[in-house]
Design an enzyme around this catalytic site. Sequence first.
Site, PDB file in Angstrom:
ATOM      1  N   ASP A 177       0.698  -1.258  -0.135  1.00 54.24           N
ATOM      2  CA  ASP A 177       0.172  -0.014   0.006  1.00 54.24           C
ATOM      3  C   ASP A 177       0.704   1.127  -0.064  1.00 54.24           C
ATOM      4  OD1 ASP A 177      -2.223   1.809   0.869  1.00 54.24           O
ATOM      5  OD2 ASP A 177      -3.119  -0.192   0.890  1.00 54.24           O
ATOM      6  N   HIS A 237      -3.452   6.112   3.327  1.00 58.65           N
ATOM      7  CA  HIS A 237      -4.430   4.510   3.303  1.00 58.65           C
ATOM      8  C   HIS A 237      -3.776   3.429   3.765  1.00 58.65           C
ATOM      9  CE1 HIS A 237      -5.904   1.558   0.079  1.00 58.65           C
ATOM     10  NE2 HIS A 237      -7.104   2.534  -0.085  1.00 58.65           N
ATOM     11  N   SER A 409     -11.494  -0.989  -0.803  1.00 54.66           N
ATOM     12  CA  SER A 409     -10.015  -1.003  -0.185  1.00 54.66           C
ATOM     13  C   SER A 409     -10.369  -1.373   1.133  1.00 54.66           C
ATOM     14  CB  SER A 409      -9.360   0.080  -0.035  1.00 54.66           C
ATOM     15  OG  SER A 409      -8.855   0.523  -1.398  1.00 54.66           O
TER      16      SER A 409
END
Length: 580
Positions: A177, A237, A409
């Site tokens: 990520d 994220h 996600s």
Amino acid sequence: MSTASLRKRTGSLTILGASALTSLLLAMPAFAGEVYLDGLATAQTHQKFIVTYKDGSTALASPSALTTSLRTAARAVPAKAGKALGLNSVRRLALGPELVRADRALDRAEAETLMRQLAADPNVQSVEVDQILHATLTPNDTRLSEQWAFGTTNAGLNIRPAWDKATGSGTVVAVIDTGITSHADLNANILAGYDFISDATTARDGNGRDSNAADEGDWYAANECGAGIPAASSSWHGTHVAGTVAAVTNNTTGVAGTAYGAKVVPVRVLGKCGGSLSDIADAIVWASGGTVSGIPANANPAEVINMSLGGGGSCSTTMQNAINGAVSRGTTVVVAAGNDASNVSGSLPANCANVIAVAATTSAGAKASYSNFGTGIDVSAPGSSILSTLNSGTTTPGSASYASYNGTSMASPHVAGVVALVQSVAPTALTPAAVETLLKNTARALPGACSGGCGAGIVNADAAVTAAINGGSGGGGGGGNTLTNGTPVTGLGAATGAELNYTITVPAGSGTLTVTTSGGSGDADLYVRAGSAPTDSAYTCRPYRSGNAETCTITAPSGTYYVRLKAYSTFSGVTLRASY
């Protein structure tokens, strides 16, 4: 209404003739004690058993008679390494039963043999496993109530009972990520990672690839990542995804993690304006324990890789080869389906082979409006309004914080966490293909709407963990999964019209085969057939009752029997047991 449309409301069906009944009664001694085999499913090995002797039996009055009874039963278990099994009394319980202990741990088959032999003694009333019980866990994290995916509705993961059985301890999840930021509710579960971003501008740390997987921020100005693309703040994220996988739990702080006993290896591939296919492919290889030239080996190869990332187009050769390599090394690859509200076939890497592609659902149990869909979806998981760890910085890192995000996600790391739970309790590590089968076979139907295809349903953490503990794959599986004598398979579910298939081989002289379904909701129809798989019209036994309480009893049953559960209507939480 025609008579053809009416369902039969009958009792359990017994295939039994008069002569067979006579021989059955002769074959089943009236003095045989009861054997409680349910406890065998609670662990892989067993060493202590509780034996209740009948009032007035010599074993209660005479230590030598008790010793003789135990030694006789122990002889039924084959010797190991040339040594016969020893079985001795530990103490008498307050209520009168005898606690006995074998001198070595017994696997389930050995334990069952011993228990049945103990019960064959006419002095014995019952035999059971001295099983280990555990405190039920409700984590004390202060914001757990805001994590609807971990709640008790049928839209969630059904994870709370799973936490009583598994935490993910001993497993590693690689989060490929944006990297990670420091967070008190996460740091204890983070292992050393790597930064695979080779472009210094994208990486923002000025030195390309290095051993520092810290998220430097992925903000960008208007038009910086393409004409017409507006400015965006840093997403953090990777920190959010990692928290969903394995936030520190039961620490009176913040949120809980799906597999809070697992460890996370952060692998940085996304920076300013995204990340390159070449970097992501190398990261997959490294995270799964493969070799990347010029990069130190990963000291903690992952059982699971989570990739909450994607782009358009077909699965490339480079991406597919990287995934295939990871799978060949035993790493399960879990991928977000994408947020384009379109068919997943156009979303890379979710459209690659050998991945578990995850769609997102809402708190109502419906497919999220943004989620991709299609026949390429394997399973679904909560993805809307998911609270997790974050950072307050709008560009560079600020202070640790929490926030709710929406997206596939957020769904994918829930599934990656459940995979970690499963692998942590499986008797032997499951292959990625077996993991996928298990998740699909134990998934629950979406309680809300789904158009276009949401896979097998919402991942059911407790059913998946239970199936893993029992050494099975939760049902289904084409050729069928093997049932263990007396061991229940729990948490089964299927959508209307779908079916689960099993087999069980019954040795000669077993007397009676009894197959039962019980519990749960919906309506599962039980079919049993000798020698080949049953169909709607070909079967040895089909009770065909409303609900899930069905029984097939077959006499003189030596041979292989095929068991089928077909969903007359969507069912979940059903228990299947076969015993002889």
